[in-house]
Design an enzyme around this catalytic site. Structure first.
Site, PDB file in Angstrom:
ATOM      1  N   THR B 156     -53.512   3.285  67.536  1.00  0.00           N
ATOM      2  CA  THR B 156     -53.644   2.558  68.808  1.00  0.00           C
ATOM      3  C   THR B 156     -54.752   3.239  69.612  1.00  0.00           C
ATOM      4  O   THR B 156     -55.924   2.939  69.397  1.00  0.00           O
ATOM      5  CB  THR B 156     -52.315   2.520  69.595  1.00  0.00           C
ATOM      6  N   THR B 193     -41.764  11.261  65.878  1.00  0.00           N
ATOM      7  CA  THR B 193     -42.943  10.916  66.645  1.00  0.00           C
ATOM      8  C   THR B 193     -43.173   9.421  66.668  1.00  0.00           C
ATOM      9  O   THR B 193     -42.469   8.667  66.032  1.00  0.00           O
ATOM     10  CB  THR B 193     -44.195  11.579  66.069  1.00  0.00           C
TER      11      THR B 193
END
Lengths: 409, 409
Positions: B156, B193
């Site tokens: 991202t 994560t």
């Protein structure tokens, strides 16, 4: 640029009978800066305070506690900026005590009757000789009318001096309250703020002062955060000079007690909010209100998770209604049995999320409109109970990083 | 600019037998971007995962948990970027399930054999029709050698794809491990994560996978933080395709089990550290090591207080040895009976503070020298016991604020 906050007008700050203020330039860190302030109390004043819960508390905080515990009464408070006298070990304690001793000698009082306060850089030794050299100038400057000078004298990265004042009537006699405070970073007070001083000439039983100052702190300075960094030097002091001439207040629940407390609360909240309005780099003043919790503690935990989230704070800075970041912060606030399906989110009057999801009527332009304001209320409904709590904070801007990357240079 | 991190070279990433990867452009949020990745598993692979502890967990996280609990085996993982499908209520769950159903139909498997993963903007509905429309292209692209494409496909705000690979011998047979991960903000994993996937063709009893993935996460992804914002979508998945041909590992304490765990740990830590190196706006990679605690938990608490302090992080950004800020963070980490007189602080090999005060031999230029490096170790000695723990983080830069103030625009 502070958010909707201007400097106090000196004439608006009521003198408090029995208290004089003097300011001088000691050159603690930089020359040509008012960095030394003394508050001189006539005999008979009652003083109470709350201090940082940071285990790495500064030397002056430790000395303040010792001197208050000695119970000899307080005749002077001495404040320096430019050096926090924190992380300075045994030598730091000796230097804080030396400051008190020097001022005590000039006033003809005991060293334990002087309270020291320091703010500024951490882990450098206090240049105590510069402070003692400037004490005579500060004493010569002392006047009851010097509150605005004191508000300026205790500033560090603050861009605006902070002061608030009220006058009320108790038993037909005028009672004055005046306070000053400073921020502007390392602000997430836990028991008290960086430095806050409120004085009143009200007559109040001295044993009421300690519970009162704690209650005031909990509803004001202990409800603000700028960066979540609890300082080593936080102090909030309340002084009652006992000079207003009305019948002494023996209970905080009496009518006079309630009146006084309400007025003190207004001053404390105005000062606490002023610190946020002038938070390092602040461009927005944000009220985070959490309702519907099982107890106030969990509301507070959620409010601080929102108020400390760098992602939430940068979204406010950008005026970007990226409001999922608020929901994410609610989710990681540490309430293990939180049901996301029970959560509502409002931005001022705009209903953003319902039952944990985007409200069907929510339109991005409504969120955008509120985000562009300089004062915004975030309201989260947890749907678990009837408790509520409120925290005040500011956004995280490019200037916060610039200021703190440059602070010492 | 990531800190000492470059993009993986495709040839360095070992294919894992029994696993193929395909990537496509679905236009979830922006056109012309590889935003859809499928990992296709042959029958017989064992899969385990750990997920965000954020109570506001995203719809795909909830569906992953359901599908793993169904126990039908996993045949595919599908990952989209651009939209996190979080804060989307019942409709979000339906859309995550629809994604799984569409892929399952094309593969001829059950919907519960597909695990969905999403990352991107929160509180907007997933455009599921764009994803299903792009699935055939992703399937057509599927190859065992496409790990580097996958590392790119799940990015991202990452600036560099993140992958790591190892090969070892177990029972005379080559075993491969390859993993990918993404950051780069809203990173303070709690159990896992943002997105991390590690696959191996090792043969290992399926019931060992869940304790193993938790242990791996605790020593890697659960020890990093960028901004303290625990995401709604964190997932770390471990796949064992069972194809390497050696005798199955029945215990993690066996020689083969220890060998495999050590190699997996290396891959997990390399990926976790890669996320920090590419943290939003990061210019420094900081290792925070806390020793001498009574237990690992209090060491971790102190390490995170330092790693989350905006003041500490901006000081690193500025290369300014304003190290009192580190002591202040130690002090507010929440250890009630901490004695500041027992604390030592090192910056790499430089002894900065001793017994809670500045070390007499400490010179500003020594601190300055270390602060200017791109990799720095902060070492705090609590002097209370024998426990230790380590956390990895990055600095807080102007670019962190710029990136997060601009993210959606």
């Amino acid at each position: 640029m502070p958010v909707n906050l201007s400097a106090p007008v000196a004439q608006d700050l009521h003198p408090v009978a029995g208290l004089r203020i003097g300011v001088a330039e000691a050159g603690v860190r930089k020359a040509g800066r008012k960095d030394l302030t003394v508050l001189l109390l006539d005999e008979g004043a009652a003083v109470a305070g709350v201090f940082t819960q940071n285990r790495f508390c500064a030397a002056p905080v430790q000395v303040c506690r010792e001197h208050l515990a000695a119970g000899r009464g307080v005749r002077a408070l001495v404040v320096n900026t430019g050096n926090a006298n924190a992380g300075t070990g045994a030598e730091g304690l000796a230097r804080a005590r030396a400051t008190c001793a020097a001022l005590a000698e000039q006033l003809g009082v005991e060293a334990t009757q002087v309270l020291p306060f320091s703010t500024g850089v951490i882990m450098e030794q206090l240049p105590v000789e510069r402070i003692t050299a400037a004490l005579p100038a500060a004493l010569a400057d002392a006047q009851p009318t010097h509150w605005a000078r004191a508000a300026e004298g205790i500033m560090t990265t603050d861009t605006v001096p902070k002061a608030a004042s009220r006058q009320l009537q108790i038993g037909g006699r005028p009672v004055r309250i005046t306070g000053i405070a400073k921020g502007a970073g390392m602000i997430r007070p836990n028991m008290a703020t960086m430095l806050g001083f409120i004085a009143t000439d009200a007559c109040i039983a001295p044993q009421l002062l300690q519970p009162l100052v704690r209650e005031l702190a909990d509803a004001s300075f202990n409800r603000i955060t700028i960066d979540g960094d609890t300082s080593t030097n936080d102090c909030f002091m309340l002084v009652a000079t006992q000079r207003a001439g009305h019948a002494p207040i023996e209970s905080l629940d009496s009518e006079a007690g309630r009146q006084l407390k309400a007025a003190l609360q207004e001053v404390a909240q105005q000062l606490a909010q002023a610190i946020v309005r002038d938070g390092e780099g602040a461009t927005k003043f944000i009220t985070v209100r959490v309702e519907g919790g099982r107890d106030a503690e969990e509301c507070r935990r959620v409010a601080y998770a929102i108020a400390h989230s760098p992602l939430v704070k940068t979204a406010f800075y950008a005026s970007d209604p990226n409001l999922g970041r608020i929901l994410a912060a609610v989710g990681y606030a540490g309430i293990d049995d939180l049901d996301q399906g029970g959560i509502d989110l409002y931005l001022d009057d705009v209903h953003v999320a319902v039952q944990g999801g985007r409200h069907p009527d929510y339109r991005e332009e409504d969120g955008q409109r509120v985000m562009q304001q300089s004062e915004i209320t975030v309201r989260v409904l947890l749907g678990r109970g009837n408790a509520a709590d409120t925290v005040w904070t500011c956004d995280l801007s490019l200037d916060y990083v610039r200021i703190n990357a440059d602070y010492r240079s």
